[in-house]
Design a protein around this motif. Structure first.
Motif, short mmCIF file in Angstrom:
data_model
loop_
_atom_site.label_atom_id
_atom_site.label_comp_id
_atom_site.label_asym_id
_atom_site.label_seq_id
_atom_site.Cartn_x
_atom_site.Cartn_y
_atom_site.Cartn_z
N MET B 1 -31.17 16.91 22.33
CA MET B 1 -30.58 17.72 21.26
C MET B 1 -30.50 16.92 19.96
SD MET B 1 -26.95 19.59 21.07
CE MET B 1 -26.38 18.45 19.84
N TRP B 2 -30.74 17.60 18.90
CA TRP B 2 -30.76 16.94 17.59
C TRP B 2 -29.78 17.65 16.67
CZ3 TRP B 2 -34.77 13.20 16.91
CH2 TRP B 2 -35.66 13.13 17.99
N VAL B 3 -29.41 16.96 15.61
CA VAL B 3 -28.62 17.65 14.59
C VAL B 3 -29.46 17.74 13.33
CG1 VAL B 3 -26.42 16.92 15.51
CG2 VAL B 3 -27.54 15.54 13.76
N LYS B 4 -29.08 18.70 12.49
CA LYS B 4 -29.82 18.86 11.25
C LYS B 4 -29.38 17.80 10.24
CE LYS B 4 -30.34 23.86 11.30
NZ LYS B 4 -29.13 24.68 11.32
N PRO B 5 -30.31 17.35 9.42
CA PRO B 5 -29.91 16.40 8.37
C PRO B 5 -28.80 16.98 7.49
CG PRO B 5 -32.29 16.64 8.44
CD PRO B 5 -31.74 17.63 9.40
N SER B 6 -28.85 18.30 7.30
CA SER B 6 -27.83 18.90 6.42
C SER B 6 -26.44 18.75 7.03
CB SER B 6 -28.15 20.37 6.19
OG SER B 6 -28.22 21.04 7.43
N PHE B 7 -26.38 18.79 8.37
CA PHE B 7 -25.08 18.61 9.02
C PHE B 7 -24.54 17.21 8.74
CE2 PHE B 7 -22.61 16.96 12.52
CZ PHE B 7 -21.64 17.94 12.70
N LEU B 8 -25.43 16.21 8.91
CA LEU B 8 -25.01 14.83 8.69
C LEU B 8 -24.60 14.61 7.24
CD1 LEU B 8 -27.61 12.79 10.77
CD2 LEU B 8 -25.34 13.58 11.43
N ARG B 9 -25.37 15.23 6.34
CA ARG B 9 -25.05 15.09 4.92
C ARG B 9 -23.70 15.71 4.62
NH1 ARG B 9 -30.27 15.42 3.47
NH2 ARG B 9 -30.24 17.67 3.68
N HIS B 10 -23.48 16.89 5.20
CA HIS B 10 -22.22 17.60 4.97
C HIS B 10 -21.04 16.77 5.45
CE1 HIS B 10 -19.54 20.96 4.44
NE2 HIS B 10 -19.07 20.76 5.66
N HIS B 11 -21.22 16.06 6.55
CA HIS B 11 -20.11 15.27 7.08
C HIS B 11 -20.09 13.84 6.55
CE1 HIS B 11 -19.83 18.69 9.75
NE2 HIS B 11 -18.60 18.30 10.00
N GLY B 12 -20.92 13.58 5.55
CA GLY B 12 -20.85 12.28 4.88
C GLY B 12 -21.33 11.11 5.73
N LEU B 13 -22.20 11.40 6.70
CA LEU B 13 -22.68 10.31 7.54
C LEU B 13 -23.59 9.39 6.72
CD1 LEU B 13 -22.67 9.55 10.64
CD2 LEU B 13 -21.41 11.59 9.98
N LEU B 14 -23.35 8.11 6.83
CA LEU B 14 -24.21 7.14 6.15
C LEU B 14 -25.35 6.78 7.09
CD1 LEU B 14 -24.53 5.21 3.70
CD2 LEU B 14 -23.21 3.54 4.99
N GLY B 15 -26.57 6.91 6.62
CA GLY B 15 -27.74 6.55 7.44
C GLY B 15 -28.13 5.11 7.18
N MET B 16 -28.95 4.59 8.09
CA MET B 16 -29.37 3.20 8.00
C MET B 16 -30.11 2.91 6.69
SD MET B 16 -28.96 0.76 10.08
CE MET B 16 -29.11 0.85 11.85
N ASN B 17 -30.98 3.83 6.28
CA ASN B 17 -31.77 3.58 5.08
C ASN B 17 -30.90 3.50 3.84
OD1 ASN B 17 -34.19 3.49 6.45
ND2 ASN B 17 -34.43 5.72 6.37
N ARG B 18 -29.98 4.46 3.74
CA ARG B 18 -29.11 4.47 2.56
C ARG B 18 -28.21 3.24 2.57
NH1 ARG B 18 -27.95 8.24 -1.14
NH2 ARG B 18 -29.13 9.75 0.05
N ARG B 19 -27.73 2.89 3.78
CA ARG B 19 -26.89 1.70 3.87
C ARG B 19 -27.65 0.50 3.33
NH1 ARG B 19 -26.30 -2.01 9.05
NH2 ARG B 19 -28.42 -2.32 8.32
N ASN B 20 -28.90 0.36 3.76
CA ASN B 20 -29.68 -0.81 3.35
C ASN B 20 -29.92 -0.85 1.85
OD1 ASN B 20 -29.80 -1.58 5.98
ND2 ASN B 20 -31.86 -0.79 6.33
N VAL B 21 -30.34 0.29 1.32
CA VAL B 21 -30.74 0.30 -0.09
C VAL B 21 -29.52 0.35 -1.01
CG1 VAL B 21 -31.92 1.63 -1.86
CG2 VAL B 21 -32.97 1.34 0.37
N GLN B 22 -28.66 1.32 -0.73
CA GLN B 22 -27.62 1.62 -1.72
C GLN B 22 -26.40 0.72 -1.60
OE1 GLN B 22 -27.23 5.79 -2.11
NE2 GLN B 22 -25.36 5.67 -3.31
N TYR B 23 -26.16 0.19 -0.42
CA TYR B 23 -24.96 -0.63 -0.28
C TYR B 23 -25.27 -2.11 -0.03
CZ TYR B 23 -22.74 3.80 -0.56
OH TYR B 23 -22.35 5.01 -1.04
N ILE B 24 -26.06 -2.38 1.00
CA ILE B 24 -26.30 -3.80 1.29
C ILE B 24 -27.12 -4.45 0.18
CG2 ILE B 24 -27.43 -5.38 2.89
CD1 ILE B 24 -26.53 -3.65 5.14
#
Lengths: 503, 334
Positions: B1-24
């Motif tokens: 089972m998968w979730v939609k990216p929109s769901f994760l975005r809506h719930h403010g989930l931080l993804g690995m890529n964004r963590r790497n680029v935008q924060y780390i």
């Protein structure tokens, strides 16, 4: 977003530059865009034979010079003892053989390789030729000629149509007295050219060779060249066909003789020819242009280095696959770029033998490593031992493969031994600390990505493009840069965080 | 089972890529990494900044020093051997007690001095370090489990991970070892992650194998009733790590020692994202809130107070647990 603008501009620039250079290379150098495009190459050999008296000999043969529909790829002459040079004389290219003394029967060869290239057209003459005006006809002939010209003129409007009408009249010689009279002494082509010149249309006789595969002892056919506002146009006097018929090689255009031999007699020229289909790529390879652009072609490197670059230029493709699998999909691999190295090894071993070799080497290596851990060795010594053992294993597998008649057993040597040794070591530690499951996930992750990278790298379109159009790597670079900026979710995260969707 | 990216975005989930680029990448200057990648450096720095850490007993820097190791740990009741440049808890060996030639791990299994010597030798050769560089081994005091804490975990010491962004604590979780995790506190190995309420230090949400649970599978402890002692002090300790290192986005791992109170175990410049699963809520809204602040408050206490105040807003909290929860299970699902 403004901060990102220069970045996206740079990426766009890279893509445009890559595409532009590739297009240029394709158009200018005829490098084919896809592999396996074949081109027809004609090998035509002119054989000159004559009897020499024992005096100095000079033999001069008209040579094809930018014949329409063909490109001269290379030419050679084979004639023992003779000096050979090609010279331009009065706008006509000739080959000249010379020797101080020759006696008896002489045979000279001239060989030319021609590529069919429908777009090839000869350079237009610098100044329009002039019709030679009145020809030397005998009295009854002159009248007949006059009659024919007048008859043709009435039903034509241009030099081309005039030529066509004249050909029609000449070919109906049974019903046309005038034509029959003229053709009694001369060939159709000669009559046609003379008539045209008399009518004020510049025309000349050209000698063409009908190309047919594997024909020998062929002679040249006379055709008529008529000068129009589009330059010289060839007419076949027998059929009236305009433009050079396919596979008619115009060997000699304009005036002078086909063959002159000084110091010999009973000279003859005969032609033999051979058709070959050659991969277009090989043609590019064999044509060494000296123009600036083609200097950047890797075909100028020695063959050995070309082979190396063929593989080296595939690495970016592998890197692209790895970047995609890690950033967009979120695959876990052991060692970031190890999959590329495995994939390169697969390129040399081919997939299935490569996979079997790799799996068995790592499996045996892991077993041996389990024993090594009891020996209490220092790490460096342990890795060194592993390297030696890995080489033993590979040698053993090569021998085994040889005995079993599978020669691919030999090719396992292409695996990077040191990296395999390190992989075994790290996997073994991973096994101890995180359990077998993690080893399997990472191990098969690496293998899966390696197989993907391999499939991309050995796809013939990609291997063709990466070597023949190295500039396309700019596009790969742009894609890698873009993915480096991707901040969205990885595919694996859509699974990883799935539990948040429900309680 | 998968979730939609929109769901994760809506719930403010931080993804690995964004963590790497935008924060780390954006907040962690490369030259500061050695401060946290090298535990010895972190430790020495922590002493300088008066941040409590487990006491350093010994540093083994060269192979020949391994022979002295035995004599020097003789009088220690228990100790931990760590590679200084290790990551993700790799290569850490904990010895709870020693008896003659035998050293006992928390699990009760005994190892010999030879085993420890080899382990030290591996550490020095760089087996556990990032990029295989040669390393040093540090030997430090064992943490004595606080009695309040001991009852939380099946075995081992529970630790608390706090994400500190620009000096503000933004999210925290408690990691509890279970039978399934074999005494380790790694969530993917079956440890329990308990998301903590930043304002109170109380359990908010708990997961095992990414699935929501109410009780500890081994002890039956009600996870949402956990209350971390010395909570304000813990947050302050974590927040001060920003002043100490200058790294804008870090994960601080803390433990509570029976005698010494909260201690800094180690810092991580690339903290993972499992904390979001444990908290049942994404990091992004909190990070974006802090990112919008025009100025970072100078004193750690003020930053902690600010974070406690702001992040108690229901906007930042997980949805409450459904009234009827399924039975807790130690079985791995999925």
């Amino acid at each position: 977003m403004n901060k990102q603008l220069p970045f996206y501009l740079a990426v766009a620039l890279l893509v445009i530059a890559g595409l532009a250079i590739a297009t240029l290379r394709h158009n200018e150098l005829n490098v084919p865009l896809t592999p396996g495009v074949e081109q027809t190459v004609w090998q035509v050999e002119a054989k000159i034979e004559f009897q020499a008296y024992g005096d100095p000999v000079t033999a001069s043969l008209a040579l094809p010079d930018q014949p329409p529909g063909f490109r001269v790829m290379s030419e050679q002459s084979a004639s023992p003892g003779y000096g050979f040079s090609t010279i331009q004389k009065g706008g006509i290219r000739r080959g000249e053989w010379s020797i101080r003394r020759a006696n008896g029967r002489q045979t000279l060869y001239y060989k030319v390789q021609l590529i069919t290239d429908p777009s090839a057209t000869p350079a237009p003459p610098e100044q329009p030729p002039v019709a030679t005006g009145n020809s030397y006809w005998s009295e009854p002939e002159a009248t007949a000629a006059e009659g024919l010209i007048n008859q043709a003129r009435e039903t034509s409007s241009s030099p081309e149509s005039l030529a066509r009408e004249l050909i029609k009249l000449l070919n109906n010689s049974e019903s046309n007295q005038n034509a029959a009279l003229l053709l009694a002494q001369q060939s159709t082509a000669e009559v046609l050219v003379r008539l045209l010149n008399q009518a004020g249309v510049p025309a000349r006789i050209s000698m063409g060779l009908q190309l047919e595969d594997a024909r020998r002892n062929q002679g040249l056919l006379a055709v008529a060249d008529v000068y129009t506002k589009d330059g010289w146009i060839t007419f076949d006097p027998r059929t009236g066909d305009q433009d050079t018929p396919e596979n008619l090689l115009l060997w000699q255009r304009g005036g002078s003789s086909l063959l002159d031999v000084l110091g010999g007699r009973r000279s003859t020229v005969s032609f033999s020819m051979l058709q070959q289909t050659v991969p277009a790529q090989d043609l590019v390879q064999s044509q060494s242009y000296e123009s600036g652009f083609s200097r950047f072609s890797l075909y100028h490197l020695p063959l050995e280095e070309q082979g190396m670059f063929k593989i080296l230029l595939l690495l970016p493709v592998g890197a692209l696959v790895v970047v995609f699998m890690r950033i967009i999909v979120g695959f876990r691999t052991s060692g970031t770029f190890m999959p590329i190295l495995i994939a390169v090894a697969f390129l040399q071993t081919s997939l299935v033998p490569g996979l079997i070799s790799f799996l068995s080497i790592v499996a045996v290596g892991l077993l041996l490593r389990g024993y090594l851990s009891r020996l209490n060795l220092l790490l460096v010594a342990r890795i060194a031992t592993l390297i030696i053992l890995v080489i033993f294993i590979t040698s053993f597998m090569a021998l085994l493969g040889y005995e079993l008649g599978i020669s691919s057993g030999m090719t396992v040597t292409f695996f990077p031994m040191v990296i395999i040794a390190w992989t075994i070591e790290r996997m073994s530690i991973l096994w101890e600390e995180e359990g077998a499951q993690e080893v399997l996930i990472q191990g098969f992750g690496s293998l899966f990505v390696a197989v993907l990278a391999f499939s991309a790298m050995q796809w013939r379109y990609i291997s063709h493009l990466s070597f023949n159009f190295p500039e396309l790597h700019l596009i790969i670079l742009a894609m890698v840069l873009l993915m480096g900026q991707y901040k969205g979710y990885r595919l694996s995260e859509l699974r990883r965080f799935r539990f948040l969707a429900k309680d | 089972m998968w979730v939609k990216p929109s769901f994760l975005r809506h719930h403010g989930l931080l993804g690995m890529n964004r963590r790497n680029v935008q924060y780390i990448n954006a907040y962690n200057s490369r030259d500061l990494y050695p401060l946290v990648d090298d535990k010895l450096k972190t430790k020495l720095l922590a002493v300088e900044y008066d941040i409590a850490t487990p006491t350093l007993r010994q540093v083994v820097r060269a192979q020949h020093e391994i022979s002295h190791f035995r004599d020097r740990v003789k009088d220690l009741p228990g100790f931990a051997i760590k590679p200084s440049k290790g990551s993700g808890g790799k290569g850490i060996t904990v010895i709870e007690r020693q008896d003659g030639d035998s050293f006992f791990k928390p699990s009760g299994s005994a190892v010999s001095i030879d085993h420890l010597s080899r382990h030290l030798s591996n550490i020095l050769s760089g087996l556990y370090s990032l990029g295989g560089k040669t390393d040093v081994a540090i030997i430090e005091d064992l943490i004595v489990n606080d009695p309040d804490f001991a009852k939380l975990s099946h075995q081992g010491v529970p630790d608390i991970r706090i994400i500190v962004f620009r000096g503000y604590p933004v999210m925290a979780m408690l990691r509890l070892a279970t039978q399934a995790s074999d005494g380790k506190a790694n969530l993917h190995q079956g440890a329990i992650g308990v998301g903590l309420d930043l304002s109170t230090g109380q359990g908010l949400h708990a997961v095992q194998y990414s699935k929501r649970v109410r009780n500890h599978p081994d002890t039956g402890l009600a996870l949402l009733e956990i209350q971390i002692p010395d909570w304000f002090e813990m947050l302050r300790l974590a927040a001060r790590c920003y002043d100490m290192t200058g790294l804008g986005y870090i994960g601080a791992d803390l433990v509570v020692d029976k005698h010494r109170g909260p201690l800094l175990l180690e810092l991580n410049a690339r903290p993972g994202l499992a904390i979001q699963v444990a908290n049942g809520v994404g990091l992004r809204p909190r990070l974006e809130h802090i990112e919008k602040l025009p100025r970072v408050k100078e004193r750690a206490v003020d930053r902690v107070k600010y974070a406690m105040d702001v992040f108690s807003d229901p906007h930042y909290l997980p949805r409450p647990l459904a009234p009827v929860a399924g039975p807790t299970s130690t079985k791995r699902v999925g």
